[in-house]
Design an enzyme around this catalytic site. Structure first.
Site, mmCIF file in Angstrom:
data_model
loop_
_atom_site.group_PDB
_atom_site.id
_atom_site.type_symbol
_atom_site.label_atom_id
_atom_site.label_comp_id
_atom_site.label_asym_id
_atom_site.label_seq_id
_atom_site.Cartn_x
_atom_site.Cartn_y
_atom_site.Cartn_z
ATOM 1 N N SER A 10 26.247 -20.077 -51.777
ATOM 2 C CA SER A 10 26.022 -19.907 -50.341
ATOM 3 C C SER A 10 25.749 -21.231 -49.639
ATOM 4 C CB SER A 10 24.847 -18.945 -50.114
ATOM 5 O OG SER A 10 23.750 -19.302 -50.930
ATOM 6 N N ASP A 59 20.205 -12.366 -58.433
ATOM 7 C CA ASP A 59 19.380 -13.478 -58.898
ATOM 8 C C ASP A 59 19.804 -13.772 -60.342
ATOM 9 O OD1 ASP A 59 17.378 -15.008 -60.084
ATOM 10 O OD2 ASP A 59 15.745 -13.994 -59.030
ATOM 11 N N VAL A 60 20.347 -14.957 -60.581
ATOM 12 C CA VAL A 60 20.886 -15.262 -61.917
ATOM 13 C C VAL A 60 19.830 -15.181 -63.016
ATOM 14 C CG1 VAL A 60 22.804 -16.715 -61.088
ATOM 15 C CG2 VAL A 60 20.590 -17.777 -61.648
ATOM 16 N N ASN A 88 26.145 -22.874 -61.264
ATOM 17 C CA ASN A 88 25.657 -23.901 -60.340
ATOM 18 C C ASN A 88 24.268 -23.591 -59.780
ATOM 19 O OD1 ASN A 88 26.045 -26.018 -58.017
ATOM 20 N ND2 ASN A 88 25.694 -24.060 -56.971
ATOM 21 N N TYR A 153 12.365 -29.397 -64.436
ATOM 22 C CA TYR A 153 13.786 -29.510 -64.070
ATOM 23 C C TYR A 153 14.555 -30.321 -65.119
ATOM 24 C CZ TYR A 153 17.657 -30.430 -60.731
ATOM 25 O OH TYR A 153 18.869 -30.540 -60.090
ATOM 26 N N ALA A 155 13.765 -30.659 -68.261
ATOM 27 C CA ALA A 155 13.853 -29.848 -69.485
ATOM 28 C C ALA A 155 14.960 -28.809 -69.351
ATOM 29 C CB ALA A 155 12.517 -29.161 -69.752
ATOM 30 N N ALA A 156 15.005 -28.151 -68.209
ATOM 31 C CA ALA A 156 16.014 -27.102 -68.002
ATOM 32 C C ALA A 156 17.415 -27.704 -68.007
ATOM 33 C CB ALA A 156 15.740 -26.382 -66.681
ATOM 34 N N ILE A 186 23.172 -35.947 -54.329
ATOM 35 C CA ILE A 186 24.255 -35.386 -53.532
ATOM 36 C C ILE A 186 23.639 -34.752 -52.280
ATOM 37 C CG2 ILE A 186 26.250 -33.822 -53.533
ATOM 38 C CD1 ILE A 186 26.424 -35.936 -55.808
HETATM 39 P P1 NAP Z 1 20.837 -26.013 -52.723
HETATM 40 O O1 NAP Z 1 21.497 -26.646 -51.557
HETATM 41 O O2 NAP Z 1 19.361 -25.874 -52.753
HETATM 42 O O3 NAP Z 1 21.507 -24.560 -52.945
HETATM 43 C C1 NAP Z 1 21.071 -23.771 -53.994
HETATM 44 C C2 NAP Z 1 21.983 -22.587 -54.149
HETATM 45 O O4 NAP Z 1 21.570 -21.868 -55.312
HETATM 46 C C3 NAP Z 1 21.914 -21.607 -52.993
HETATM 47 O O5 NAP Z 1 23.209 -21.065 -52.819
HETATM 48 C C4 NAP Z 1 20.935 -20.542 -53.488
HETATM 49 O O6 NAP Z 1 21.162 -19.246 -52.923
HETATM 50 C C5 NAP Z 1 21.296 -20.523 -54.958
HETATM 51 N N1 NAP Z 1 20.255 -20.016 -55.839
HETATM 52 C C6 NAP Z 1 19.021 -20.533 -56.092
HETATM 53 N N2 NAP Z 1 18.381 -19.782 -56.982
HETATM 54 C C7 NAP Z 1 19.219 -18.768 -57.315
HETATM 55 C C8 NAP Z 1 19.126 -17.661 -58.176
HETATM 56 N N3 NAP Z 1 18.038 -17.438 -58.921
HETATM 57 N N4 NAP Z 1 20.185 -16.819 -58.275
HETATM 58 C C9 NAP Z 1 21.313 -17.033 -57.547
HETATM 59 N N5 NAP Z 1 21.456 -18.071 -56.710
HETATM 60 C C10 NAP Z 1 20.408 -18.916 -56.600
HETATM 61 O O7 NAP Z 1 21.200 -26.781 -54.078
HETATM 62 P P2 NAP Z 1 22.359 -27.868 -54.394
HETATM 63 O O8 NAP Z 1 21.828 -29.210 -54.082
HETATM 64 O O9 NAP Z 1 23.649 -27.424 -53.838
HETATM 65 O O10 NAP Z 1 22.368 -27.774 -55.990
HETATM 66 C C11 NAP Z 1 23.322 -27.005 -56.698
HETATM 67 C C12 NAP Z 1 23.174 -27.308 -58.173
HETATM 68 O O11 NAP Z 1 23.403 -28.702 -58.395
HETATM 69 C C13 NAP Z 1 21.799 -26.999 -58.735
HETATM 70 O O12 NAP Z 1 21.910 -26.517 -60.048
HETATM 71 C C14 NAP Z 1 21.124 -28.357 -58.751
HETATM 72 O O13 NAP Z 1 20.095 -28.420 -59.705
HETATM 73 C C15 NAP Z 1 22.294 -29.245 -59.089
HETATM 74 N N6 NAP Z 1 22.120 -30.635 -58.700
HETATM 75 C C16 NAP Z 1 22.008 -30.975 -57.392
HETATM 76 C C17 NAP Z 1 21.859 -32.318 -57.057
HETATM 77 C C18 NAP Z 1 21.743 -32.778 -55.634
HETATM 78 O O14 NAP Z 1 21.515 -33.984 -55.435
HETATM 79 N N7 NAP Z 1 21.899 -31.925 -54.634
HETATM 80 C C19 NAP Z 1 21.816 -33.294 -58.062
HETATM 81 C C20 NAP Z 1 21.928 -32.906 -59.387
HETATM 82 C C21 NAP Z 1 22.092 -31.578 -59.691
HETATM 83 P P3 NAP Z 1 20.478 -18.779 -51.524
HETATM 84 O O15 NAP Z 1 21.210 -19.514 -50.421
HETATM 85 O O16 NAP Z 1 20.717 -17.308 -51.469
HETATM 86 O O17 NAP Z 1 19.043 -19.174 -51.591
#
Ligand code: NAP
Length: 241
Positions: A10, A59-60, A88, A153, A155-156, A186
């Site tokens: 989303s 919820d995953v 993701n 984070y 660890a996961a 990002i």
């Molecule tokens: P974000 O903007 O916070 O978006 C998180 C997304 O995950 C949202 O669509 C949210 O849904 C969904 N979500 C969270 N918990 C969930 C659950 N339990 N079940 C289903 N959906 C869930 O995050 P992002 O920055 O795009 O990050 C995406 C992935 O990339 C994550 O795994 C993050 O750890 C990883 N990552 C991000 C960065 C970065 O710099 N942004 C860097 C390294 C890794 P809702 O909208 O419904 O809340």
């Protein structure tokens, strides 16, 4: 028909990935946890661009919800299967370990590792039957290097790398590949509150990455051309490590 599922689609990286995979020709399952309006916007934008998408809420980290959502999807799509899965969905709950609360630890581990486990074990079964599948798990520079304030984070995300490498070997004989993408900083809601200028100084390329750049990498990893890449961790971080 072959579908792509992107969890947490989303917003952020997941949204960009869903839109990219739709452009690549996949009908896309846009998973989200609570933000229905944002998920519907993603579906609408994909449809407006001529693609196919449906939003699916679960919820995953919740086994019951994952099982119910997949069973419902499968009953409406008896002739289809998910050949691309992008795990993701992720959250962060930063705190120094000495101050960390149990729910901060548990929610982060459950979302990343529980989410991977509950969803992948079901979807990979069909991929194996079809002898075709691509799984991309989104880790982080934090899972490779460790980041202070992110023991949960890190660890996961490190655990996700181990699981991906193990699964890659389990399913390779069935022509299913499993890879990890490890982004650095990002632009997304997850990083919006961080000091953007301070981050840029940490990045040799001097800027924050774009979700579309991560999506392009994922698009390649799920393509036919990437059939010989499995069990790998691909960093996309502007040179941070
Ligand atoms: P974000 O903007 O916070 O978006 C998180 C997304 O995950 C949202 O669509 C949210 O849904 C969904 N979500 C969270 N918990 C969930 C659950 N339990 N079940 C289903 N959906 C869930 O995050 P992002 O920055 O795009 O990050 C995406 C992935 O990339 C994550 O795994 C993050 O750890 C990883 N990552 C991000 C960065 C970065 O710099 N942004 C860097 C390294 C890794 P809702 O909208 O419904 O809340």
């Amino acid at each position: 028909m072959e579908y792509a599922m992107v969890t947490g689609a989303s917003r952020g990286l997941g949204r960009a990935t869903a839109e990219r995979l739709a452009k690549d020709g996949y009908p896309v399952i846009v998973n989200y946890r609570g933000n229905e309006k944002a998920a519907q916007e993603v579906v609408d934008s994909i449809m407006a661009a001529g693609g196919k998408a449906e939003a699916v809420k679960f919820d995953v980290s919740n086994k019951t919800m994952v099982d119910a959502a997949l069973e419902a999807w499968e009953s409406v799509h008896p002739d289809d299967y998910i050949s691309v899965l992008v795990n993701n969905a992720g959250i962060r709950q930063d705190s120094l370990l000495v101050f960390m609360q149990d729910d901060q630890w548990q929610s982060v581990v459950d979302t990343t590792l529980g989410g991977f486990y509950f969803l992948t074990r079901r979807i990979v079964k069909n991929m194996m039957t079809h002898r075709n599948g691509r799984i991309v798990n989104i880790s982080s520079v934090s899972g490779l290097k460790g980041m202070p304030g992110q023991c949960n984070y890190s660890a996961a995300k490190a655990g996700l790398i181990g699981a991906s490498k193990a699964l890659a070997q389990e399913v390779a004989p069935r022509k299913v590949t499993v890879n990890v993408v490890a982004p650095g900083f990002i632009a997304s809601d997850m990083t919006a509150e961080l000091d953007q200028e301070a981050i840029k100084k940490l990045v040799p390329l001097g800027r924050i990455g774009k979700p579309e750049e991560v999506a392009a990498l994922i698009s390649f990893l799920v393509s036919k051309e990437a059939a010989y890449i499995t069990g790998q961790v691909i960093s996309i971080n502007g040179g941070v490590i």
